[in-house]
Design a protein around this motif. Structure first.
Motif, PDB file in Angstrom:
ATOM      1  N   UNK A 238      45.962   2.765  83.379  1.00 16.66           N
ATOM      2  CA  UNK A 238      44.713   3.277  82.800  1.00 16.66           C
ATOM      3  C   UNK A 238      44.343   4.607  83.456  1.00 16.66           C
ATOM      4  N   UNK A 239      44.576   4.697  84.762  1.00 17.14           N
ATOM      5  CA  UNK A 239      44.309   5.955  85.463  1.00 17.14           C
ATOM      6  C   UNK A 239      45.234   7.051  84.938  1.00 17.14           C
ATOM      7  N   UNK A 240      46.508   6.707  84.778  1.00 17.45           N
ATOM      8  CA  UNK A 240      47.464   7.719  84.325  1.00 17.45           C
ATOM      9  C   UNK A 240      47.059   8.303  82.967  1.00 17.45           C
ATOM     10  N   UNK A 241      46.577   7.460  82.077  1.00 18.60           N
ATOM     11  CA  UNK A 241      46.237   7.961  80.727  1.00 18.60           C
ATOM     12  C   UNK A 241      44.934   8.718  80.681  1.00 18.60           C
ATOM     13  N   UNK A 242      43.986   8.351  81.569  1.00 15.81           N
ATOM     14  CA  UNK A 242      42.637   8.924  81.456  1.00 15.81           C
ATOM     15  C   UNK A 242      42.304   9.893  82.585  1.00 15.81           C
ATOM     16  N   UNK A 243      43.023   9.759  83.717  1.00 15.84           N
ATOM     17  CA  UNK A 243      42.692  10.449  84.967  1.00 15.84           C
ATOM     18  C   UNK A 243      41.266  10.128  85.434  1.00 15.84           C
ATOM     19  N   UNK A 244      40.722   9.011  84.964  1.00 20.13           N
ATOM     20  CA  UNK A 244      39.397   8.570  85.424  1.00 20.13           C
ATOM     21  C   UNK A 244      39.579   7.888  86.772  1.00 20.13           C
ATOM     22  N   UNK A 245      38.959   8.456  87.823  1.00 21.86           N
ATOM     23  CA  UNK A 245      39.268   8.006  89.188  1.00 21.86           C
ATOM     24  C   UNK A 245      38.802   6.579  89.464  1.00 21.86           C
ATOM     25  N   UNK A 246      37.822   6.063  88.702  1.00 19.63           N
ATOM     26  CA  UNK A 246      37.382   4.701  89.008  1.00 19.63           C
ATOM     27  C   UNK A 246      38.499   3.686  88.802  1.00 19.63           C
ATOM     28  N   UNK A 247      39.453   3.965  87.912  1.00 20.73           N
ATOM     29  CA  UNK A 247      40.586   3.046  87.748  1.00 20.73           C
ATOM     30  C   UNK A 247      41.470   3.076  88.999  1.00 20.73           C
ATOM     31  N   UNK A 248      41.723   4.269  89.496  1.00 21.56           N
ATOM     32  CA  UNK A 248      42.587   4.391  90.672  1.00 21.56           C
ATOM     33  C   UNK A 248      41.914   3.790  91.902  1.00 21.56           C
ATOM     34  N   UNK A 249      40.624   4.044  92.055  1.00 22.52           N
ATOM     35  CA  UNK A 249      39.912   3.501  93.213  1.00 22.52           C
ATOM     36  C   UNK A 249      39.944   1.976  93.198  1.00 22.52           C
ATOM     37  N   UNK A 250      39.776   1.386  92.029  1.00 30.04           N
ATOM     38  CA  UNK A 250      39.836  -0.081  91.930  1.00 30.04           C
ATOM     39  C   UNK A 250      41.236  -0.568  92.318  1.00 30.04           C
ATOM     40  N   UNK A 251      42.278   0.141  91.877  1.00 32.01           N
ATOM     41  CA  UNK A 251      43.652  -0.257  92.213  1.00 32.01           C
ATOM     42  C   UNK A 251      43.867  -0.167  93.724  1.00 32.01           C
ATOM     43  N   UNK A 252      43.363   0.882  94.360  1.00 37.57           N
ATOM     44  CA  UNK A 252      43.542   1.046  95.808  1.00 37.57           C
ATOM     45  C   UNK A 252      42.792  -0.053  96.572  1.00 37.57           C
ATOM     46  N   UNK A 253      41.584  -0.375  96.128  1.00 41.27           N
ATOM     47  CA  UNK A 253      40.806  -1.442  96.793  1.00 41.27           C
ATOM     48  C   UNK A 253      41.507  -2.795  96.677  1.00 41.27           C
ATOM     49  N   UNK A 254      42.272  -2.964  95.605  1.00 41.68           N
ATOM     50  CA  UNK A 254      42.892  -4.276  95.341  1.00 41.68           C
ATOM     51  C   UNK A 254      43.981  -4.623  96.334  1.00 41.68           C
ATOM     52  N   UNK A 255      44.451  -3.669  97.148  1.00 45.13           N
ATOM     53  CA  UNK A 255      45.517  -3.995  98.112  1.00 45.13           C
ATOM     54  C   UNK A 255      44.966  -4.619  99.388  1.00 45.13           C
ATOM     55  N   UNK A 256      43.642  -4.519  99.594  1.00 45.51           N
ATOM     56  CA  UNK A 256      43.074  -5.006 100.867  1.00 45.51           C
ATOM     57  C   UNK A 256      43.441  -6.456 101.148  1.00 45.51           C
ATOM     58  N   UNK A 257      43.358  -7.299 100.111  1.00 48.53           N
ATOM     59  CA  UNK A 257      43.603  -8.734 100.322  1.00 48.53           C
ATOM     60  C   UNK A 257      45.064  -9.046 100.653  1.00 48.53           C
ATOM     61  N   UNK A 258      45.971  -8.094 100.370  1.00 50.07           N
ATOM     62  CA  UNK A 258      47.388  -8.296 100.713  1.00 50.07           C
ATOM     63  C   UNK A 258      47.555  -8.413 102.237  1.00 50.07           C
ATOM     64  N   UNK A 259      46.607  -7.853 102.975  1.00 49.90           N
ATOM     65  CA  UNK A 259      46.699  -7.865 104.437  1.00 49.90           C
ATOM     66  C   UNK A 259      45.909  -9.001 105.069  1.00 49.90           C
TER      67      UNK A 259
ATOM     68  N   UNK B   8      53.830   5.003  93.692  1.00 51.03           N
ATOM     69  CA  UNK B   8      54.339   6.112  92.870  1.00 51.03           C
ATOM     70  C   UNK B   8      53.181   6.952  92.307  1.00 51.03           C
ATOM     71  N   UNK B   9      52.026   6.310  92.103  1.00 52.16           N
ATOM     72  CA  UNK B   9      50.881   7.018  91.535  1.00 52.16           C
ATOM     73  C   UNK B   9      50.179   7.870  92.588  1.00 52.16           C
ATOM     74  N   UNK B  10      50.035   7.305  93.795  1.00 56.00           N
ATOM     75  CA  UNK B  10      49.297   8.010  94.859  1.00 56.00           C
ATOM     76  C   UNK B  10      50.298   8.430  95.916  1.00 56.00           C
ATOM     77  N   UNK B  11      50.603   9.696  95.975  1.00 57.37           N
ATOM     78  CA  UNK B  11      51.644  10.119  96.919  1.00 57.37           C
ATOM     79  C   UNK B  11      51.038  10.686  98.203  1.00 57.37           C
ATOM     80  N   UNK B  12      49.699  10.727  98.286  1.00 59.45           N
ATOM     81  CA  UNK B  12      49.085  11.217  99.532  1.00 59.45           C
ATOM     82  C   UNK B  12      48.737  10.047 100.457  1.00 59.45           C
TER      83      UNK B  12
END
Ligand code: NAG
Ligand code: NAG
Ligand code: NAG
Ligand code: NAG
Length: 511
Positions: free
Chosen positions: A351-372, A418-422
């Motif tokens: 969804x982020x790739x198609x829209x470049x709307x950052x709220x999609x990317x931020x939600x994806x980044x937050x979703x990794x927290x529980x992996x730890x 692959x989406x966030x390279x920084x």
């Protein structure tokens, strides 16, 4: 005729021909869990043959290197909303509601993410899409409408959107938009709606046998109901502000008819045609469209649900309890699943790739927290022999190490890195590398020599292994094939091809 004694336990009737003995296929099929049917070849209808298959499932070979913005695995073949365990696509959120582990219906994040990913993938492989804009009010001609009695349809300018819109006033089915013959078979309806008092939208649909059904979209909080065998109701919530609705009419009608029949399953009727679209009550409508598909709207409905429902831990808690391994493993309401986190990430980065709307990317980044966060502390992380980290589809104690959910969680980390390279992607890189190391080390534990194993409960609980049925086995293979396009380690490719050969009845050699 000859008696066949099976393992000294029971007998079945067989046939003898010279020195050969023939066993009934129905016996063989049950005994060995194989499949067979009589078939004919095109052009040779008089000549039957018997086709034997070892497995009922299939493997989809990747078309090329997997990409984080492309088709998700083979999800273009998924029809999530057709599943019997989907009660309906809700009128308010426009996402599936599951009844898999709770008959009352609940939002199941994995199912919602899969719904979105399947429609995203279908959008990418689709050949054509037909759409017809029935009414956008830009021309002031209202001859497409039929009104009865006191009903009124007025073309007016909407101050808020600056667009011309239709105002409707009708106490019953008096204000109807006519549907031209050529577009009646387009069964995806969308429109912009703003209700002033109370309103409903009623779509009259006719089956091939000329039976007329009505699907009502009502401004209420109720989910779905049916009256008689012909009328189905969906609550679309409060619509006093402009909002856009997209509905799959055939699925909406089907789910209502299943409910009305009181059965769990029902045959899905396909050949429907739209008669009219009526607007009841008081409100405004614009951009009424019928289309042959609405994959992107369905995709964004899922992505937006995930953004709205993500909690402060970055997770999507699952609101039903779950019991595995005959009650030996329990999860109480509100558990997290690495598979839900993962499938959500895979959807959100697209969804982020198609829209470049950052709220999609931020939600994806937050979703990794529980992996730890370890499963024992409410997260999804398990550890195998204190050496290998594992992202748990079901974070039970003791751990169960479900393979397919783990691989979905890994594919998501790949998508995100692959989406966030920084620097923001560093957690995804670390979790992906550690997960791939675990996968490569533990994969052999899931191999029976003739199939694969769903999880490692036999190891953690000391009970019988939970063998993967063929559709999970083929999911394992599809996931390994996907990962082998981005990681050249031969264990992924070789395991995938050996496991594929098991589906044709090949087995590992024995001593
Ligand atoms: C679109 O319309 C054309 C012409 O009516 C028809 O041949 C085609 O099958 C339609 N495609 C879809 C996806 O509905
Ligand atoms: C609108 O009408 C429907 C059907 O009569 C009713 O169920 C619903 O509660 C009403 N909604 C509002 C907001 O009054
Ligand atoms: C209808 O669609 C047009 C074109 O996308 C848009 O500009 C307009 O605002 C829409 N109408 C409403 C009421 O949202
Ligand atoms: C988004 O997708 C396009 C291809 O559709 C790709 O070229 C691009 O690199 C992607 N962008 C990001 C940020 O992943």
């Amino acid at each position: 005729e000859i008696e066949c004694v099976i393992n000294d336990e029971y007998s079945i009737g067989c046939r003898q021909y010279a020195s050969e003995v023939f066993l009934p296929f129905s016996f063989i099929a049950r005994y060995f869990e194989v499949y067979g049917k009589l078939t004919t070849q095109p052009g040779e209808e008089a000549k039957q043959r018997f086709e034997w298959t070892h497995s009922y499932s299939r493997v989809y070979h990747p078309r090329g290197k997997y990409s984080h913005h492309g088709i998700f695995m083979s999800f273009e073949h998924y029809n999530v909303e057709y599943r019997d365990r989907v009660k309906c696509i809700t009128g308010r959120e426009e996402v599936p509601l599951s009844t898999q582990w709770g008959p009352q219906g609940y939002f199941y994040p994995i199912q919602i993410a899969q719904y979105g990913l399947s429609h995203f993938s279908k959008h990418l492989v689709r050949s054509t899409r037909n759409a017809s804009l029935l009414e956008d009010a830009e021309s002031r001609d209202t001859s497409k409408w039929s009104t009865i009695g006191d009903a009124k349809v007025l073309n007016s300018k909407d101050a808020e959107t600056g667009s011309r819109v239709i105002a409707f006033h009708s106490e019953d089915l008096g204000a109807a938009l006519k549907v031209a013959e050529g577009v009646r078979s387009l069964l995806f309806l969308s429109f912009d709606l703003k209700v002033t008092d109370n309103a409903s939208v009623v779509v009259s649909i006719e089956s091939k046998s000329r039976q007329v059904y009505r699907v009502h979209y009502v401004c209420s909080e109720s989910l779905i109901s049916a009256s008689g065998d012909t009328d189905v109701y969906y609550g679309i919530g409060d619509r006093s502000e402009w909002s856009h609705l997209t509905r799959d009419l055939a699925t909406d009608l089907h789910k209502g008819l299943v409910l009305a029949s009181g059965k769990k399953k029902a045959r899905r009727l396909r050949l429907f045609r739209v008669n009219t679209i009526s607007f009841v009550g008081h409100g405004f409508v614009d951009n009424v469209t019928l289309a042959s598909s609405e994959h992107l709207s369905q995709f964004y409905a899922a992505a937006d649900w995930l953004v709205r429902e993500q909690d402060e831990q970055g997770g999507w808690p699952i609101p039903v309890e779950r019991s595995l391994a005959d009650g030996r493993l329990q999860l109480s309401r509100g558990w997290y699943s690495a598979m839900a986190q993962g499938q959500a990430i895979s959807l959100l980065v697209r969804a982020y790739n198609r829209t470049l709307a950052t709220h999609y990317l931020e939600a994806a980044l937050r979703a990794t927290k529980l992996y730890d966060v370890p499963a024992s502390q409410g997260g999804v992380l398990a550890s195998f022999a204190n050496q290998y980290s594992w992202y748990e589809e079901y974070p039970t104690t003791p751990s169960c190490f479900v393979l397919n959910g783990f691989m979905y969680a890994l594919i998501a980390l790949y998508d995100l890195k692959q989406t966030v390279t920084d620097r923001r992607g560093s957690a995804a890189v670390r979790l992906y590398e550690s997960g791939m190391r675990s996968l490569k080390a533990l994969l052999p534990l899931f191999d029976t020599g003739s199939g694969s194993i769903y999880d490692l409960r036999h190891f953690t609980l000391g009970i019988a292994p939970n063998l993967a049925r063929w559709d999970y086995h083929s999911t394992h293979i599809n996931q390994l094939l996907l990962l082998s396009t981005v990681d050249a380690d031969p264990i992924l490719r070789d395991t995938a091809s050996r496991w594929t050969s098991y589906m044709q009845g090949h087995r590992a050699p024995h001593n």
